[in-house]
Enzyme design. Structure first.
Site, PDB file in Angstrom:
ATOM      1  N   ASP A  47       0.784  -1.246   0.000  1.00  0.00           N
ATOM      2  CA  ASP A  47       0.000   0.000   0.000  1.00  0.00           C
ATOM      3  C   ASP A  47       0.817   1.298   0.000  1.00  0.00           C
ATOM      4  O   ASP A  47       1.785   1.421   0.761  1.00  0.00           O
ATOM      5  CB  ASP A  47      -0.859   0.085   1.258  1.00  0.00           C
ATOM      6  CG  ASP A  47      -1.567  -1.201   1.595  1.00  0.00           C
ATOM      7  OD1 ASP A  47      -1.488  -2.153   0.814  1.00  0.00           O
ATOM      8  OD2 ASP A  47      -2.201  -1.255   2.658  1.00  0.00           O
TER       9      ASP A  47
ATOM     10  N   PHE B  62       1.974  -0.925   9.946  1.00  0.00           N
ATOM     11  CA  PHE B  62       0.968  -1.123   8.903  1.00  0.00           C
ATOM     12  C   PHE B  62       0.532   0.228   8.328  1.00  0.00           C
ATOM     13  O   PHE B  62       1.030   1.283   8.710  1.00  0.00           O
ATOM     14  CB  PHE B  62      -0.236  -1.871   9.489  1.00  0.00           C
ATOM     15  CG  PHE B  62      -0.149  -3.381   9.365  1.00  0.00           C
ATOM     16  CD1 PHE B  62       1.068  -4.031   9.273  1.00  0.00           C
ATOM     17  CD2 PHE B  62      -1.309  -4.159   9.355  1.00  0.00           C
ATOM     18  CE1 PHE B  62       1.144  -5.426   9.161  1.00  0.00           C
ATOM     19  CE2 PHE B  62      -1.254  -5.547   9.245  1.00  0.00           C
ATOM     20  CZ  PHE B  62      -0.031  -6.181   9.142  1.00  0.00           C
TER      21      PHE B  62
ATOM     22  N   ARG C 111      -7.423  -1.029  11.654  1.00  0.00           N
ATOM     23  CA  ARG C 111      -6.191  -0.620  10.981  1.00  0.00           C
ATOM     24  C   ARG C 111      -6.449   0.453   9.914  1.00  0.00           C
ATOM     25  O   ARG C 111      -7.565   0.753   9.559  1.00  0.00           O
ATOM     26  CB  ARG C 111      -5.450  -1.804  10.373  1.00  0.00           C
ATOM     27  CG  ARG C 111      -6.198  -2.631   9.366  1.00  0.00           C
ATOM     28  CD  ARG C 111      -5.279  -3.768   8.922  1.00  0.00           C
ATOM     29  NE  ARG C 111      -5.889  -4.588   7.898  1.00  0.00           N
ATOM     30  CZ  ARG C 111      -6.618  -5.666   8.168  1.00  0.00           C
ATOM     31  NH1 ARG C 111      -6.843  -6.039   9.418  1.00  0.00           N
ATOM     32  NH2 ARG C 111      -7.147  -6.363   7.179  1.00  0.00           N
TER      33      ARG C 111
HETATM   34  C1  FRU Z   1      -3.911  -3.711   2.691  1.00  0.00           C
HETATM   35  C2  FRU Z   1      -3.309  -4.086   4.025  1.00  0.00           C
HETATM   36  C3  FRU Z   1      -3.688  -3.105   5.109  1.00  0.00           C
HETATM   37  C4  FRU Z   1      -2.582  -3.270   6.095  1.00  0.00           C
HETATM   38  C5  FRU Z   1      -1.391  -3.498   5.198  1.00  0.00           C
HETATM   39  C6  FRU Z   1      -0.355  -4.413   5.745  1.00  0.00           C
HETATM   40  O1  FRU Z   1      -3.179  -4.217   1.609  1.00  0.00           O
HETATM   41  O2  FRU Z   1      -3.682  -5.404   4.379  1.00  0.00           O
HETATM   42  O3  FRU Z   1      -4.948  -3.327   5.665  1.00  0.00           O
HETATM   43  O4  FRU Z   1      -2.411  -2.149   6.901  1.00  0.00           O
HETATM   44  O5  FRU Z   1      -1.897  -4.020   3.987  1.00  0.00           O
HETATM   45  O6  FRU Z   1       0.752  -4.500   4.898  1.00  0.00           O
END
Ligand code: FRU
Length: 482
Positions: A46, A108, A171
């Site tokens: 992301d 994250f 998150r």
């Molecule tokens: C989306 C996700 C988010 C998380 C991150 C972890 O792709 O699963 O929800 O914060 O990637 O890498």
């Protein structure tokens, strides 16, 4: 500047620039996107912390410094002055509590803003503080800040700002400034009970960036939410709010600072297989006024590459009122023109069935920007073969007139013609094809992994004549070459 300092500066620039000093190959690998962002090496997913400050677009991203697969998430960091050319900066956020675990307390996804009014009281000189909000996985929602334009980062001493709750799986905090209420608003993915149906977006507010109050919750979302205010393009007196889900799908509605009220059904924004974890830039100056979005192009395959992942091309979003209602429109940012190389164009041409009438036979390339307007005349279907050669058919983009659908890489998308015409804007990079159809009303983003070094392009029609009102084809320059 004297001779010696000029010499030292040019040596420093040569060493710091990844495409020089004999390293050209590094950014010119067969599956290295040439005008889409990739880190030099390792896994990324992301986009995070998108914020504009002091003429720099910051982009952070989920990054595993240890290898080419997901895990051990840090925030990688890159900056750009034009959203095209990216300068890699050191990792910005490391896992919390000294964690070396694959997941626990790793950094994250999240967002960033400029602390315009120094609410955190961290500002030390002229530069405003940049504040990042992120999920410390299973360790709560947390904050970090930078007082030197994002070059170094400190974790906030009062973390977590929202404590970990083992039931809600919260998150991906996205924080925005809500002018009418004079408060910051955080949208956060979470579920409110064990029931999977409560997976959704919670809305929190804060006056000081450190204390967050839960206000409301909307079910039916999964990961990486975003909330953006738009002025309706063709009704400048109207304002609409758009609430995005992780896959870019969205509701258009109203937001009063505490609760989002949808006024549409949830709509799909991308019809491809790879557009994910979308986010828009914060703090774009009013003089610019654009809403700019980027996404991770999930599930790409990059055989034998030092990196694993790529970002989408940055796009400008707008909300328009059509006969059928309000809808999002997405187009590549206009800066794309700066990457244009050799240009070829054709106007008012007739194409007849058969491969001998390929008007694009002089076009060749693995990185192209194609903008065409087509009159469907009497054809049953028309399309392109990209990355084509004598030995390989390549990848087909097909429009079926009878079915009123556009097809590419296993995706089939409804696309009604307008006045018997279809407009296609295509971004072809080494491992992606993004198609913006009918002025950005329908968008398909896909990764692909061409097997051949084929670079021909075919434009064909079947069953009858096709009119080319106009087609422009630009070879795209690499962002990694000076
Ligand atoms: C989306 C996700 C988010 C998380 C991150 C972890 O792709 O699963 O929800 O914060 O990637 O890498």
């Amino acid at each position: 500047m004297n001779f010696l300092s000029t010499l030292l500066l040019s040596i420093a620039l040569t060493l710091s620039h990844p495409t020089q000093n004999g390293k050209e190959k590094l950014y010119d690998e067969i599956y290295r996107p040439q005008f889409h962002f990739t880190p030099e090496k390792n896994w990324h997913n992301d986009p995070n912390g998108l914020v504009f400050y002091d003429n720099e677009y910051h982009m952070f991203y989920q990054y595993n410094p240890n290898g080419n697969e997901w895990g051990f998430m840090h925030w990688g960091h890159t900056v750009s002055t034009d959203l095209l050319h990216w300068q890699h900066l050191p990792i910005a956020l490391y896992p919390d509590e000294g964690s070396t675990d694959k997941e626990k307390c790793t950094a994250f996804s999240g967002s960033a803003i400029v602390d315009e009014n120094n609410l955190l009281q961290k500002q030390t000189g002229n530069p405003k503080t940049l504040v990042a909000f992120y999920t410390s996985q299973h360790c709560g929602q947390r904050m970090a800040y930078s007082t030197d334009k994002g070059r170094t980062w400190e974790k906030y001493e009062g973390n977590p700002i929202i404590p970990y709750d083992e039931t809600d799986d919260a998150r991906d905090p996205k924080v925005i400034w809500h002018e009418p209420s004079g408060k910051y608003v955080m949208v956060l993915y979470r579920k409110t009970s064990e029931d999977e149906k409560t997976k959704g977006v919670s809305f929190y507010t804060s006056s000081n960036l450190t204390d967050w109050k839960w206000e409301s919750h909307l079910n039916g979302f999964y990961e990486c939410p975003d909330l953006v205010k738009f002025t309706v393009t063709n009704r400048p007196d109207e304002t609409k709010w758009v609430l995005f889900d992780g896959d870019g799908s969205y509701y258009i509605g109203n937001f009063d600072g505490r609760t989002f009220t949808p006024e549409t059904i949830k709509m799909q924004s991308d019809w491809g297989k790879n557009y994910y974890a979308t986010q828009t830039w914060s703090n774009i100056p009013e003089s610019d006024g654009r809403v700019i979005q980027i996404a991770w192009m999930r599930d790409g395959k990059f055989p034998d590459m030092p990196f694993n992942g790529q970002m989408s091309f940055p796009c400008e979003l707008s909300v328009n009122k059509f006969d059928h209602g309000y809808q999002l429109v997405r187009k590549p940012i206009s800066e794309i023109e700066k990457l244009h190389g050799k240009h070829q164009s054709w106007e008012d041409k007739n194409v007849i069935p058969g491969l001998n009438d390929n008007k694009l036979k002089k076009v060749s390339g693995d990185c192209l920007h194609i903008i065409g307007e087509f009159d469907l005349k009497t054809c049953d279907s028309f399309g392109f073969m990209l990355r084509h050669s004598n030995k390989s058919e390549g990848t087909e983009i097909l429009y079926s007139v009878k079915r009123g659908v556009l097809m590419v890489l296993g995706c089939t998308v409804p696309l009604p013609p307008v006045d018997n015409k279809i407009k296609l804007e295509i971004l072809l990079d080494r491992t992606s094809i993004e198609i913006f159809a009918n002025d950005g009303k329908t968008v398909i983003s896909n990764c692909f992994t061409p097997t051949e070094k084929a670079t021909d392009v075919v434009l064909y029609t079947k069953g009858g004549e096709l009119g080319i009102d106009k087609i422009d084809v630009y070879e795209m320059n690499s962002i990694w070459k000076k």
